[in-house]
Design an enzyme around this catalytic site. Structure first.
Site, PDB file in Angstrom:
ATOM      1  N   SER A  60      70.949  80.742  63.485  1.00  0.00           N
ATOM      2  CA  SER A  60      69.592  81.479  63.288  1.00  0.00           C
ATOM      3  C   SER A  60      69.250  82.110  64.768  1.00  0.00           C
ATOM      4  O   SER A  60      69.294  81.248  65.817  1.00  0.00           O
ATOM      5  CB  SER A  60      68.455  80.784  62.904  1.00  0.00           C
ATOM      6  OG  SER A  60      67.360  81.461  63.137  1.00  0.00           O
ATOM      7  N   VAL A  84      67.512  74.987  60.852  1.00  0.00           N
ATOM      8  CA  VAL A  84      68.208  75.804  61.763  1.00  0.00           C
ATOM      9  C   VAL A  84      67.144  77.101  62.214  1.00  0.00           C
ATOM     10  O   VAL A  84      66.980  77.280  63.499  1.00  0.00           O
ATOM     11  CB  VAL A  84      69.453  76.411  61.339  1.00  0.00           C
ATOM     12  CG1 VAL A  84      69.859  77.622  62.416  1.00  0.00           C
ATOM     13  CG2 VAL A  84      70.270  75.296  61.459  1.00  0.00           C
ATOM     14  N   GLY A 105      67.499  80.625  69.665  1.00  0.00           N
ATOM     15  CA  GLY A 105      68.684  80.688  68.800  1.00  0.00           C
ATOM     16  C   GLY A 105      69.046  78.934  68.376  1.00  0.00           C
ATOM     17  O   GLY A 105      68.654  78.232  69.154  1.00  0.00           O
ATOM     18  N   LYS A 106      69.907  79.071  67.340  1.00  0.00           N
ATOM     19  CA  LYS A 106      70.298  77.509  66.693  1.00  0.00           C
ATOM     20  C   LYS A 106      71.203  77.731  65.940  1.00  0.00           C
ATOM     21  O   LYS A 106      71.200  78.711  64.829  1.00  0.00           O
ATOM     22  CB  LYS A 106      69.024  76.545  66.472  1.00  0.00           C
ATOM     23  CG  LYS A 106      69.224  75.208  66.412  1.00  0.00           C
ATOM     24  CD  LYS A 106      69.098  74.837  68.121  1.00  0.00           C
ATOM     25  CE  LYS A 106      69.035  73.294  68.339  1.00  0.00           C
ATOM     26  NZ  LYS A 106      68.385  72.934  69.599  1.00  0.00           N
ATOM     27  N   GLY A 107      72.178  76.501  65.816  1.00  0.00           N
ATOM     28  CA  GLY A 107      73.195  76.871  64.912  1.00  0.00           C
ATOM     29  C   GLY A 107      73.491  75.491  64.249  1.00  0.00           C
ATOM     30  O   GLY A 107      73.053  74.478  64.733  1.00  0.00           O
TER      31      GLY A 107
END
Ligand code: NAD
Length: 418
Positions: A60, A84, A105-107
């Site tokens: 994201s 996420v 962001g993040k995953g």
């Protein structure tokens, strides 16, 4: 564990809470509550026995107004699209809270990493890196470690990216091992900012950290380093937990020895320095001076919050309190110092790593720790100034006020286009 709170809704509620102390029109704030884009991908990976397994993975990219998207990659069976999205949003406000030039962001990949061999984890990681390649980049989106990922996975992602791009670009990812371009001090950075926040918080509240009793939920990277460094301030670590259970010694125990025991045996269970074993919930509701939640989100819900006996909570984990727990603790005058400040050491030293990668010039650990201390103590000062200026009900809302103002300023300077 929780009252089934969706972490993405928690994030949106935290922004709404802060909005009451800001004079922005609702449409300006609405765009700060949604990710700009979310990649969802299915990874087909060959297992050691020749079979194929399919894994769901996400990235994201929440907001890029203040700089490239930045945030970790998590491997966990509970990884979901909304988790996420929430974690990527918290990254936006964390970077803004401490004033480093990134968006959020993040995953994550939905899997239980304990069920796979190292070579399977490598193929899963490289497969994700191949899918991420068009979206990440040193000026676009820079991933990092999170729960169940570390230097090993970051090195594989860097290597996959560089081979596919036919280039050398260590700054495409942070949290790497030193020989792959990692920074001194990165492994301990999150625990170090938890310690610095604790030190400043006790000072601000007029409490003595020397001899203070401390319970730590989650004894992984963030929790065990925080425990060790808070121990060094003279505090007494009396309880800790991990997914195998909790340990307790009313006289305090050596946080370093507990960390070594967990590293050698894989869990805290059986640690000789603690006399009693008890439940995770007992730990969260112990009568201690400081509670450090350092496991996963939603660890403390409304009913646990009603029984919390700690005077101060410093959040090492992301989102460990549900919004209702936050309300209860605010009403009960428990001082909660929020994740977006307390655990920002990880992303701050990731930022230093990225700067060093781009300069091809590497700093000493002493310089890294000094620069980190300056950033966290400045952010703490801004937090308490804002808390006093706005009359916000708690430190979390005050920290969001600071962070949202910075994101809105950047967005307004750039303008909305198209
Ligand atoms: P980690 O995997 O190293 O450690 C997590 C720990 O929590 C483990 O000891 C695990 O056994 C324990 N745990 C899991 N469920 C538990 C439960 N129900 N009760 C008690 N313990 C439990 O992960 P980490 O990197 O330390 O991350 C922990 C938290 O800190 C996460 O919320 C993460 O997003 C946040 N965080 C980490 C970093 C970082 O640099 N590592 C940076 C910022 C935020």
């Amino acid at each position: 564990m929780s009252d089934e709170v969706n972490p993405f809704e928690s994030l949106q509620e935290q922004i709404d809470d802060a909005a009451a102390y800001l004079e922005y029109p609702t449409d300006v704030l609405e765009r700060l509550k949604h990710p700009e884009r979310v990649l969802e991908t299915s990874l087909s990976v060959e297992m050691d026995d020749g079979s194929i397994e399919v894994f769901t993975a996400f990235r994201s990219q929440f907001n890029g107004d203040r700089g490239p998207y930045k945030g970790g990659i998590r491997y966990h069976p509970q990884v979901s699209r909304d988790e996420v999205k929430a974690l990527s949003g918290w990254m936006v406000y964390k970077c803004a809270a401490v004033g480093i030039p990134y968006g959020g962001g993040k995953g994550g990949i939905r899997l239980d990493p304990r069920r796979y061999s190292a070579s399977e984890i490598e193929r899963i990681t490289r497969s994700f890196a191949k899918e991420l390649r068009p979206f990440i980049g040193v000026d676009k989106d820079i991933p990092a470690p999170d729960v169940n990922t570390g230097q090993r996975e970051m090195n594989w992602i860097k290597d996959t990216y560089e081979k596919l791009e036919n280039t050398t670009e260590p700054g495409v990812i942070t949290g790497k091992a030193p020989e792959s371009g990692g920074s001194a001090g990165r492994v301990e950075a999150t625990g170090r900012s938890v310690m610095l926040t604790t030190r400043e918080a006790f000072d601000y509240l007029g409490k003595d950290i020397d001899g203070a009793t401390v319970a730590v939920q989650g004894y992984g990277n963030a929790g065990s380093v925080a425990a060790k460094l808070i121990d060094d301030l003279g505090a007494n670590i009396v309880a800790a937990s991990d997914s195998s259970g909790a340990i307790h010694n009313p006289d305090g125990f050596d946080a370093r020895a507990a960390k070594d025991h967990k590293r050698e045996t894989g869990s805290l269970a059986g640690f000789e320095g603690a006399t009693e074993e008890f439940s995770n919930e007992d730990l969260l509701t112990m009568d201690v001076d400081l509670l450090v939640p350092a496991a996963l989100e939603n660890a403390i819900d409304r009913s646990i919050a009603q029984n919390v006996e700690a005077d101060v909570i410093v959040e090492a984990a992301n989102g460990p309190l549900t919004p209702r727990a936050d309300d209860v603790l605010t009403d009960r005058d428990v001082a909660v110092f929020p994740d977006i400040l307390a655990n920002a050491g990880g992303v701050t030293v990731s930022y230093f790593e990225w700067v060093q990668n781009r300069q091809r010039f590497y700093w000493s650990e002493e310089r890294v720790n000094d620069e980190l201390e300056t950033i966290i103590t400045n952010a703490f000062e801004t937090l308490v100034d804002t808390y006093e200026r706005t009359d916000a009900p708690n430190f979390r809302t005050a920290m969001y006020v600071v962070a949202i103002e910075r994101v809105v300023d950047a967005a307004e300077e750039g303008g909305i286009w198209p």
